[in-house]
Each structure stands twice: as C-alpha cells, then as structure tokens.
Write a protein that holds these residues in place. Structure first.
Motif, PDB file in Angstrom:
ATOM      1  N   ASN A  27       0.846  -1.195   0.000  1.00 56.08           N
ATOM      2  CA  ASN A  27       0.000   0.000   0.000  1.00 56.08           C
ATOM      3  C   ASN A  27       0.877   1.239   0.000  1.00 56.08           C
ATOM      4  O   ASN A  27       1.646   1.459   0.932  1.00 56.08           O
ATOM      5  N   LEU A  28       0.748   2.030  -1.060  1.00 57.18           N
ATOM      6  CA  LEU A  28       1.465   3.299  -1.135  1.00 57.18           C
ATOM      7  C   LEU A  28       0.535   4.367  -0.575  1.00 57.18           C
ATOM      8  O   LEU A  28      -0.617   4.483  -1.011  1.00 57.18           O
ATOM      9  N   VAL A  29       1.018   5.123   0.397  1.00 58.17           N
ATOM     10  CA  VAL A  29       0.178   6.101   1.085  1.00 58.17           C
ATOM     11  C   VAL A  29       0.619   7.512   0.701  1.00 58.17           C
ATOM     12  O   VAL A  29       1.777   7.898   0.901  1.00 58.17           O
ATOM     13  N   SER A  30      -0.336   8.279   0.151  1.00 55.78           N
ATOM     14  CA  SER A  30      -0.052   9.630  -0.322  1.00 55.78           C
ATOM     15  C   SER A  30       0.074  10.627   0.824  1.00 55.78           C
ATOM     16  O   SER A  30      -0.215  10.312   1.986  1.00 55.78           O
ATOM     17  N   LYS A  31       0.450  11.832   0.471  1.00 57.73           N
ATOM     18  CA  LYS A  31       0.579  12.952   1.403  1.00 57.73           C
ATOM     19  C   LYS A  31      -0.711  13.151   2.200  1.00 57.73           C
ATOM     20  O   LYS A  31      -0.675  13.426   3.393  1.00 57.73           O
ATOM     21  N   GLU A  32      -1.857  12.985   1.532  1.00 55.30           N
ATOM     22  CA  GLU A  32      -3.160  13.187   2.179  1.00 55.30           C
ATOM     23  C   GLU A  32      -3.593  11.997   3.025  1.00 55.30           C
ATOM     24  O   GLU A  32      -4.619  12.058   3.691  1.00 55.30           O
ATOM     25  N   PHE A  37      -3.090   3.375  -1.705  1.00 56.75           N
ATOM     26  CA  PHE A  37      -3.244   2.776  -3.023  1.00 56.75           C
ATOM     27  C   PHE A  37      -2.578   1.407  -3.028  1.00 56.75           C
ATOM     28  O   PHE A  37      -1.355   1.313  -2.932  1.00 56.75           O
ATOM     29  N   PRO A  38      -3.374   0.315  -3.137  1.00 54.84           N
ATOM     30  CA  PRO A  38      -2.759  -1.010  -3.228  1.00 54.84           C
ATOM     31  C   PRO A  38      -2.118  -1.189  -4.610  1.00 54.84           C
ATOM     32  O   PRO A  38      -2.740  -0.900  -5.630  1.00 54.84           O
ATOM     33  N   VAL A  39      -0.874  -1.636  -4.612  1.00 50.43           N
ATOM     34  CA  VAL A  39      -0.124  -1.774  -5.860  1.00 50.43           C
ATOM     35  C   VAL A  39       0.626  -3.102  -5.826  1.00 50.43           C
ATOM     36  O   VAL A  39       1.133  -3.503  -4.773  1.00 50.43           O
ATOM     37  N   ASP A  40       0.702  -3.781  -6.969  1.00 52.11           N
ATOM     38  CA  ASP A  40       1.495  -5.004  -7.046  1.00 52.11           C
ATOM     39  C   ASP A  40       2.928  -4.665  -6.627  1.00 52.11           C
ATOM     40  O   ASP A  40       3.483  -3.649  -7.070  1.00 52.11           O
ATOM     41  N   THR A  41       3.509  -5.528  -5.844  1.00 48.15           N
ATOM     42  CA  THR A  41       4.859  -5.278  -5.335  1.00 48.15           C
ATOM     43  C   THR A  41       5.863  -5.087  -6.465  1.00 48.15           C
ATOM     44  O   THR A  41       6.709  -4.198  -6.409  1.00 48.15           O
ATOM     45  N   ASN A  85       5.705  13.204   0.391  1.00 45.40           N
ATOM     46  CA  ASN A  85       5.964  14.275  -0.579  1.00 45.40           C
ATOM     47  C   ASN A  85       5.131  14.149  -1.845  1.00 45.40           C
ATOM     48  O   ASN A  85       5.319  14.923  -2.779  1.00 45.40           O
ATOM     49  N   VAL A  86       4.239  13.156  -1.906  1.00 47.43           N
ATOM     50  CA  VAL A  86       3.492  12.905  -3.145  1.00 47.43           C
ATOM     51  C   VAL A  86       1.992  13.000  -2.896  1.00 47.43           C
ATOM     52  O   VAL A  86       1.440  12.264  -2.087  1.00 47.43           O
ATOM     53  N   LYS A  87       1.343  13.925  -3.632  1.00 50.18           N
ATOM     54  CA  LYS A  87      -0.115  14.089  -3.525  1.00 50.18           C
ATOM     55  C   LYS A  87      -0.821  12.888  -4.143  1.00 50.18           C
ATOM     56  O   LYS A  87      -0.298  12.257  -5.069  1.00 50.18           O
ATOM     57  N   ALA A  88      -2.039  12.626  -3.681  1.00 52.55           N
ATOM     58  CA  ALA A  88      -2.815  11.468  -4.144  1.00 52.55           C
ATOM     59  C   ALA A  88      -3.009  11.469  -5.667  1.00 52.55           C
ATOM     60  O   ALA A  88      -2.814  10.444  -6.324  1.00 52.55           O
TER      61      ALA A  88
END
Length: 167
Positions: free
Chosen positions: A9-14, A18-22, A52-55
């Motif tokens: 799970n990549l978690v944005s600044k907000e 976001f689940p993403v394949d490894t 540092n990355v917005k959604a």
C-alpha cells in the motif's frame, strides 16, 4: 528475504492508500529500498508512506509504472530528435505527459523523490521538448517566467553567449 509477489500500500501525502502489485511498486528505488528494509517483518499489508506525493500525482505515477511493466518505454535519445514527444516515445507515453504544466512538474518532483528513472526521463524530456527550438522570449512565455534583466544586462548575456546561438 525479499517480498517477491503480493501487494504493497502506497500512502499519499493526504493519507490515501493505493494497493499496488509489489513488482510494480519496485520500479521506485525508494519503495524498493523500503521493502527490502521491511522484509524482516513478514507482514502482508506493508504500507509505504510517501509524504511528498499528492494522491492525484501518486495515481498517475502508479498508472505509469503499471503500464511501463507491461510495455517498457523506448530509450529516449539525447539530445531530443524532435520537439514532438510522439516522435520520441510510444504514443501512450506521449499522451501520458500531455498534461497541464503544474501536473507535469509535480510528476517530475514525484519521480525524483521516488527515484523512478524512466518517469523522470520522460517528464524531463517533455519539458526539454517544450523548450527545444524556442527563443528566450518564447520560453519565458511558455513557463510564465519574468524577465528580470535590464536591457543592458540582456545585451551583455546575449553577446557572451553568441557562440551557442544557431547560425
């Protein structure tokens, strides 16, 4: 032991997750390093904070990485052979960077922060294509840059750099 499949799970600044394949997420050297550091914990739901990355930008980064995994981008020739991105890379990639300047620059920052070389190459080449063949005045207009040179300073700079102007 490295995580080889599954999702992260990549978690944005907000705080959006976001689940993403490894294997897609590993395109980012930053994420890859964090996954390797975290591999001692055999948790299935690894969360990687990306403060540092917005959604909206992260969504585009994931879209790029997913597509790149299935259809790698052709190497970008330097110097650029054309100011038209569709003549430099495949159509999908040219369309991907056909976005507003603000988003383009946010993608550059995200690609740099996350250390995703193909995305950084693509976005920077897009900016270079926006500059290619333009006069300083046209470049200022394109990027909304104020001219802070006095006419005398500008004349001096032009004289000093006359050698690099095209004949």
């Amino acid at each position: 032991m490295e995580v080889e499949s599954g999702t992260v799970n990549l978690v944005s600044k907000e705080g959006d997750s976001f689940p993403v394949d490894t294997d897609v997420a590993r395109m980012s050297e930053l994420v890859k390093g964090m996954l390797e550091d975290d591999s001692a914990d055999d948790e299935e739901n690894t969360e990687i904070p990306l403060p540092n990355v917005k959604a909206a930008v992260l969504k585009k980064v994931i879209e790029f990485c997913t597509h790149h995994k299935n259809e790698p981008m052709t190497e970008i020739e330097k110097p650029l052979k054309s100011a038209v991105m569709a003549e430099v890379v495949q159509k999908w990639y040219a369309d991907f960077v056909n976005v507003e300047q603000v988003l383009l620059f946010e993608l550059i920052l995200a690609a740099n922060y996350m250390d995703i070389k193909p995305l950084l190459d693509l976005t920077c080449a897009t900016v270079a294509s926006m500059i290619k063949g333009k006069t300083p005045e046209e470049i200022r207009k394109t990027f909304n840059i104020a001219n802070d040179f006095s006419p005398e300073e500008e004349a001096q700079v032009r004289e000093e750099n006359k050698w690099c102007e095209e004949p």
